[in-house]
Design a protein around this motif. Structure first.
Motif, short mmCIF file in Angstrom:
data_model
loop_
_atom_site.label_atom_id
_atom_site.label_comp_id
_atom_site.label_asym_id
_atom_site.label_seq_id
_atom_site.Cartn_x
_atom_site.Cartn_y
_atom_site.Cartn_z
N SER A 47 0.83 -1.21 0.00
CA SER A 47 0.00 0.00 0.00
C SER A 47 0.87 1.26 0.00
CB SER A 47 -0.97 0.00 1.18
OG SER A 47 -0.32 0.25 2.40
N TRP A 79 -4.67 6.87 -6.91
CA TRP A 79 -5.87 6.15 -6.50
C TRP A 79 -6.33 6.64 -5.12
CZ3 TRP A 79 -4.18 0.40 -7.44
CH2 TRP A 79 -4.07 0.17 -8.83
N ALA A 83 -9.21 4.41 -0.27
CA ALA A 83 -10.15 3.28 -0.17
C ALA A 83 -9.84 2.21 -1.23
CB ALA A 83 -11.58 3.76 -0.31
N ARG A 84 -9.51 2.64 -2.43
CA ARG A 84 -9.18 1.67 -3.48
C ARG A 84 -7.89 0.93 -3.16
NH1 ARG A 84 -8.09 2.43 -9.97
NH2 ARG A 84 -7.56 0.24 -10.30
N GLU A 104 -8.49 -1.72 -0.59
CA GLU A 104 -9.13 -2.88 -1.19
C GLU A 104 -8.15 -3.68 -2.05
OE1 GLU A 104 -12.72 -3.83 -4.31
OE2 GLU A 104 -12.85 -2.02 -3.10
N GLU A 105 -7.34 -2.99 -2.81
CA GLU A 105 -6.37 -3.67 -3.70
C GLU A 105 -5.38 -4.54 -2.94
OE1 GLU A 105 -5.98 -3.78 -7.10
OE2 GLU A 105 -7.82 -2.65 -7.38
#
Length: 95
Positions: A46, A55, A58-59, A62-63
């Motif tokens: 991250s 990005w 939040a994305r 999730e990734e």
């Protein structure tokens, strides 16, 4: 789970070279539990995405495998000492 079933599950796991999450073997090999290793890996991934992409946080959460943004932010802050957004600001300001 019955003792016989537990033994069978462990035996099958051993045949597949799977290690239980609390296994001393895994802890000795990597110096941390499997869950701690996974958390560290996710946080490192991250951090890379925070710096290299635009990005939304939040994305990114999730990734890298977090279901809940709040959980990701808490884990990130505990490991890095600042929030994901603050981390991004600090390391992308001059680029």
């Amino acid at each position: 789970m019955t003792p016989a079933r537990s033994y069978t599950s462990t035996k099958k796991a051993n045949k597949r070279n799977l290690v239980k999450s609390g296994s001393p073997t895994c802890s000795r090999a990597y110096g941390v539990t499997p869950m701690a290793f996974l958390l560290q890996f996710r946080i490192e991934q991250s951090k890379r995405l925070l710096v290299q992409t635009t990005w939304p946080v939040a994305r990114i959460a999730e990734e890298v495998g977090f279901r809940y943004l709040s959980h990701y932010s808490t884990c990130f802050s505990r490991k890095e000492g600042l929030s994901p957004s603050a981390f991004r600001s600090k390391f992308t300001r001059n680029q």
